[in-house]
Every structure is written in C-alpha cells, then in structure tokens.
Design a protein around this motif. Sequence first.
Motif: not given
Length: 224
Positions: A126-131, A170-178, A182-189, A221-224
């Motif tokens: 659901l992350m794309g709908e309600d981040f 696994e979600k990041m591997k299957k998802a698109g670049s956008a 978003k995960i690497q810039k907003e979530v991982l930090p 995760l940072r290296n994906i």
Amino acid sequence: MLKKIVPLVIILLVIVGCYSKDLNLKIRFAQTEGLRADDRIIFEKNCIGKVGTISHTEGGDYIADVKIDKGFIKAVTEHSRFFIINDPSEKRRKAIEMIKVAEGGAPLEKGSIIEGSTRFALLLSLMGEDFGKAMSELGSKIHEVSDEIKQIPESREIKELEHYLNELKEKMKKAGSAFREKIQKEVLPWLQKEIEKLKERLRKFGRENEVKPLEVKMKELRNI
C-alpha cells in the motif's frame, strides 16, 4: 412419545444451526511467530474470534484453523487481510489482526483457505497509496521492538524486523526506479536513525551486537 420427541429434535436443530453460523476459515502463514490455540482474532479493536488448532504443512508453512463469531461474519470479505501481531490486551500472547483494504467485496465462504500476510508486507503493497501511513506504522514497529528488548532475550522481535527489511529488499528489486529512489532518499535515512536509536537501547544491556544483521540489511538496501 413421538409428539414429545419432535419438539426436542427441532430445538436441537435450532441449537446446532446457531453454532454453525460461526465462520470457520483456514489461514496460511509462513511462520507462526508464537501464535497458539485460543489466541484472539482482532478487528478494529474488537475480538471477533479465536484461533483453533495450528498445523505444520509438508510445504513448510503453517495453517491456523480459526473461527469468526457470527456477529462479525459480514466484515470478513475478499478484501480482508490477516497478520500476526502482539496481542495489545494480553501480554506474552499473540493475536491475528484483520484489516480491510477496501470496502465491500464478496464474503469469504466457510472453509476458505486464506494467505496470511505480515503487517510490513501489507504496508509495502500500500506504500504507493499512503506513504506517510506506511512510515508511521513502521516507526511504531521499531519502537515496539525497543520496548520489548528487556522481555525477550532471544531477540525474536529483532529477527522479525530483519525479516521485514528482507521484504523491503524484495519489493525494491521488483519495483521501478521511481519507487527505489523514493525508498533510498526518504526511507533509508530515516530507518538508519531509528536503528541507531535501537542500538543505543541495546547498548544499555550489553547487546548492541544484535543490531548487526539489521545494519547488514541496510547496506544491501542502499546498494540496490
């Protein structure tokens, strides 16, 4: 004699009919996470049923036989999702929480086998709908881990959090670049800061090394 027997039979049929109105389902989970018989099923803070037997399948997963009370059957539909949580009212017990991801939907039939989920896997879907909500829920999970450090020497909760990070990977591997960006810039930090806080809590008990698997996952995760 027959006149006496017939009313008794009718009464028995009515009683059996009342009991049969409960909804029996089977929920498949990859792990039991400590779930056991008589644990509660919760929906919107209401207890809507109980867990029965839990069996281990040849495929390596687990099937929980559950019974939903007849008063809540209409709430259980194809849009219902089930995952294991710590029971909020009974310490040291687990519960199955049900949420609805959409209104309406066809009701589940008696005997249906449902694929269980985890809270984090559901949040990822659901992350794309309600981040914002997803991050809030994940933050609550990390704080929950911190609160239970003293009570769980085996660090079961930390292993569960590690499992969640695997799901994110696994979600990041299957998802698109956008999505990955978003995960690497907003979530991982943000995640890194929360894990550092957790590490400080563990350091008070001389257990800071238990965070190492989480740090390894973060690097992946940072290296994906």
